[in-house]
Enzyme design. Structure first.
Site, PDB file in Angstrom:
ATOM      1  N   ASN A   9       0.867  -1.177   0.000  1.00 41.89           N
ATOM      2  CA  ASN A   9       0.000   0.000   0.000  1.00 41.89           C
ATOM      3  C   ASN A   9       0.904   1.227   0.000  1.00 41.89           C
ATOM      4  O   ASN A   9       1.520   1.542   1.014  1.00 41.89           O
ATOM      5  CB  ASN A   9      -0.892  -0.037   1.252  1.00 41.89           C
ATOM      6  CG  ASN A   9      -1.717   1.228   1.403  1.00 41.89           C
ATOM      7  OD1 ASN A   9      -1.789   2.060   0.495  1.00 41.89           O
ATOM      8  ND2 ASN A   9      -2.342   1.396   2.571  1.00 41.89           N
ATOM      9  N   TRP A  10       0.984   1.882  -1.145  1.00 34.87           N
ATOM     10  CA  TRP A  10       1.900   3.024  -1.264  1.00 34.87           C
ATOM     11  C   TRP A  10       1.359   4.270  -0.560  1.00 34.87           C
ATOM     12  O   TRP A  10       2.081   5.247  -0.422  1.00 34.87           O
ATOM     13  CB  TRP A  10       2.148   3.357  -2.736  1.00 34.87           C
ATOM     14  CG  TRP A  10       2.863   2.291  -3.520  1.00 34.87           C
ATOM     15  CD1 TRP A  10       3.195   1.018  -3.100  1.00 34.87           C
ATOM     16  CD2 TRP A  10       3.352   2.407  -4.858  1.00 34.87           C
ATOM     17  NE1 TRP A  10       3.845   0.347  -4.093  1.00 34.87           N
ATOM     18  CE2 TRP A  10       3.961   1.169  -5.203  1.00 34.87           C
ATOM     19  CE3 TRP A  10       3.330   3.427  -5.811  1.00 34.87           C
ATOM     20  CZ2 TRP A  10       4.543   0.940  -6.445  1.00 34.87           C
ATOM     21  CZ3 TRP A  10       3.903   3.196  -7.056  1.00 34.87           C
ATOM     22  CH2 TRP A  10       4.510   1.966  -7.360  1.00 34.87           C
ATOM     23  N   LYS A  11       0.098   4.258  -0.179  1.00 33.01           N
ATOM     24  CA  LYS A  11      -0.543   5.439   0.414  1.00 33.01           C
ATOM     25  C   LYS A  11      -0.314   6.645  -0.512  1.00 33.01           C
ATOM     26  O   LYS A  11      -0.269   6.465  -1.731  1.00 33.01           O
ATOM     27  CB  LYS A  11      -0.035   5.662   1.833  1.00 33.01           C
ATOM     28  CG  LYS A  11      -0.176   4.372   2.674  1.00 33.01           C
ATOM     29  CD  LYS A  11       0.065   4.552   4.124  1.00 33.01           C
ATOM     30  CE  LYS A  11      -0.091   3.193   4.821  1.00 33.01           C
ATOM     31  NZ  LYS A  11       0.043   3.269   6.267  1.00 33.01           N
ATOM     32  N   HIS A  98      -9.365   0.877   5.087  1.00 28.64           N
ATOM     33  CA  HIS A  98      -8.081   1.104   5.741  1.00 28.64           C
ATOM     34  C   HIS A  98      -8.304   2.048   6.933  1.00 28.64           C
ATOM     35  O   HIS A  98      -9.128   2.963   6.861  1.00 28.64           O
ATOM     36  CB  HIS A  98      -7.078   1.706   4.755  1.00 28.64           C
ATOM     37  CG  HIS A  98      -5.687   1.713   5.306  1.00 28.64           C
ATOM     38  ND1 HIS A  98      -5.256   2.657   6.211  1.00 28.64           N
ATOM     39  CD2 HIS A  98      -4.652   0.856   5.115  1.00 28.64           C
ATOM     40  CE1 HIS A  98      -4.000   2.378   6.549  1.00 28.64           C
ATOM     41  NE2 HIS A  98      -3.613   1.295   5.900  1.00 28.64           N
ATOM     42  N   GLU A 100      -6.743   4.506   7.949  1.00 31.37           N
ATOM     43  CA  GLU A 100      -6.599   5.936   7.632  1.00 31.37           C
ATOM     44  C   GLU A 100      -7.855   6.480   6.962  1.00 31.37           C
ATOM     45  O   GLU A 100      -8.223   7.645   7.152  1.00 31.37           O
ATOM     46  CB  GLU A 100      -5.345   6.139   6.754  1.00 31.37           C
ATOM     47  CG  GLU A 100      -4.082   5.934   7.585  1.00 31.37           C
ATOM     48  CD  GLU A 100      -2.891   5.381   6.826  1.00 31.37           C
ATOM     49  OE1 GLU A 100      -2.854   5.459   5.583  1.00 31.37           O
ATOM     50  OE2 GLU A 100      -1.975   4.849   7.500  1.00 31.37           O
ATOM     51  N   GLU A 170      -4.853  -4.932  10.717  1.00 32.32           N
ATOM     52  CA  GLU A 170      -3.839  -3.904  10.911  1.00 32.32           C
ATOM     53  C   GLU A 170      -4.103  -3.173  12.223  1.00 32.32           C
ATOM     54  O   GLU A 170      -4.936  -2.255  12.266  1.00 32.32           O
ATOM     55  CB  GLU A 170      -3.865  -2.892   9.767  1.00 32.32           C
ATOM     56  CG  GLU A 170      -3.557  -3.473   8.400  1.00 32.32           C
ATOM     57  CD  GLU A 170      -3.039  -2.425   7.431  1.00 32.32           C
ATOM     58  OE1 GLU A 170      -1.937  -2.604   6.923  1.00 32.32           O
ATOM     59  OE2 GLU A 170      -3.733  -1.409   7.205  1.00 32.32           O
ATOM     60  N   GLY A 176       2.978   2.379  10.847  1.00 34.91           N
ATOM     61  CA  GLY A 176       3.908   3.492  10.673  1.00 34.91           C
ATOM     62  C   GLY A 176       4.631   3.895  11.944  1.00 34.91           C
ATOM     63  O   GLY A 176       5.269   4.945  11.995  1.00 34.91           O
ATOM     64  N   SER A 216       3.967  -1.970  10.403  1.00 35.37           N
ATOM     65  CA  SER A 216       5.427  -2.036  10.590  1.00 35.37           C
ATOM     66  C   SER A 216       6.001  -3.402  10.244  1.00 35.37           C
ATOM     67  O   SER A 216       6.917  -3.884  10.913  1.00 35.37           O
ATOM     68  CB  SER A 216       5.806  -1.607  12.013  1.00 35.37           C
ATOM     69  OG  SER A 216       5.407  -0.271  12.242  1.00 35.37           O
ATOM     70  N   GLY A 237       3.144  -1.060   4.290  1.00 30.92           N
ATOM     71  CA  GLY A 237       3.148   0.376   4.001  1.00 30.92           C
ATOM     72  C   GLY A 237       4.558   0.844   3.667  1.00 30.92           C
ATOM     73  O   GLY A 237       5.030   0.711   2.541  1.00 30.92           O
ATOM     74  N   GLY A 238       5.250   1.386   4.647  1.00 32.39           N
ATOM     75  CA  GLY A 238       6.570   1.998   4.445  1.00 32.39           C
ATOM     76  C   GLY A 238       7.536   1.123   3.661  1.00 32.39           C
ATOM     77  O   GLY A 238       8.208   1.602   2.735  1.00 32.39           O
TER      78      GLY A 238
HETATM   79  P1  13P Z   1       3.363   0.461   7.694  1.00 37.40           P
HETATM   80  O1  13P Z   1       3.892  -0.828   7.106  1.00 37.40           O
HETATM   81  O2  13P Z   1       4.092   1.669   7.204  1.00 37.40           O
HETATM   82  O3  13P Z   1       3.276   0.372   9.191  1.00 37.40           O
HETATM   83  O4  13P Z   1       1.862   0.627   7.163  1.00 37.40           O
HETATM   84  C1  13P Z   1       0.983  -0.443   7.253  1.00 37.40           C
HETATM   85  C2  13P Z   1      -0.242  -0.107   6.494  1.00 37.40           C
HETATM   86  O5  13P Z   1      -1.018   0.744   6.895  1.00 37.40           O
HETATM   87  C3  13P Z   1      -0.493  -0.813   5.237  1.00 37.40           C
HETATM   88  O6  13P Z   1      -1.779  -0.593   4.776  1.00 37.40           O
END
Ligand code: 13P
Length: 253
Positions: A9-11, A98, A100, A170, A176, A216, A237-238
């Site tokens: 997920n590149w956000k 998600h 967010e 999640e 993050g 993470s 994510g990251g």
């Molecule tokens: P991180 O891997 O950066 O913690 O993000 C997880 C995430 O929200 C994937 O959708």
């Protein structure tokens, strides 16, 4: 055998050129290094989808995902993107709910139920995200909270529809933050989700459901997390923004 999946997920990261470069690297690394039956999903920002589709079209194992879709079919919803549009540019998967989106855009369980419906109607495979905040974790009532998210957004589906769903657990406190859930914490929740699904849809559907962990997840902890019996992969994510890290996670099974 349940499908193993690693989704990136590149956000809201990467310009078009950066995204194309990252994709080229991932496509090459996956072709050279990844063996076995794992699906890789890339979920870039919407506006990169069409060009990424050109890049991954002929790549084994790699599929395109969107980060969200509208719950409406079409019409006067300025700035929104429909499930039908996503399908028309080669998207296979869509993230729904998600944390967010829930937190910053006030998406409710019922609204997410509509997004799930419209995604399925357009042959998109939903990756339904659930997970608790730190407050809820510390209250000890996290399993009930997560099961309620699943019930309110998914339990109206019939068996055939439900069998298309992927679930991503999640924990918000792990997203993050660099603070990963331990493999014991992840396994506990994944097993509870599977048991809850079995109660509604039966053991066979629950056993074939892929449940991903997100929060993470990095190359150095993915192996341990993915070795848990009820963890079928990750939503990243990251670490999905770096081709080496992401491919190493894909290789962690
Ligand atoms: P991180 O891997 O950066 O913690 O993000 C997880 C995430 O929200 C994937 O959708």
């Amino acid at each position: 055998m349940r499908q193993k999946i690693v989704a990136g997920n590149w956000k809201m990261n990467k310009t078009l050129n950066e995204g194309l470069k990252l994709t080229t690297e991932i496509v090459n690394m996956v072709a050279d290094e990844v063996r076995g039956d794992v699906k890789v999903i890339l979920a870039p920002p919407y506006i990169h989808l069409t060009q990424l589709n050109g890049q991954i079209k002929n790549a084994d194992r790699i599929f395109l995902g969107a980060q969200n879709c509208s719950q409406h079919k079409s019409g006067a919803f300025t700035g929104e993107i429909s499930a039908e549009m996503l399908a028309s540019v080669g998207v296979s998967y869509v993230l729904v709910g998600h944390s967010e989106r829930r937190e910053y855009f006030n998406e409710s369980n019922l609204q997410l139920a509509s997004k799930i419906d419209i995604a399925l109607e357009n042959n998109l495979l939903p990756i339904f995200c659930c997970g608790e905040s730190l407050d809820i974790r510390e209250s000890g009532k996290y399993e009930a909270f997560i099961c309620n998210q699943i019930k309110e957004s998914l339990f109206h589906l019939n068996e055939e529809q439900f069998s298309k769903i992927v679930i991503a657990y999640e924990p918000i406190w792990a997203i993050g933050t660099g603070k990963t859930a331990t493999s014991e914490q992840a396994q506990e929740v994944h097993a509870a989700i599977r048991k809850f699904i079995a109660g509604q849809y039966g053991g066979e559907i629950a056993e074939s459901l892929s449940i991903l962990y997100g929060g993470s997840c990095k190359p150095d902890n993915a192996k341990e997390l993915f070795s848990c019996p009820d963890v079928d992969g990750g939503l990243i994510g990251g670490a999905a923004l770096k081709s080496r890290d992401f491919t190493d996670i894909v290789k962690s099974f």
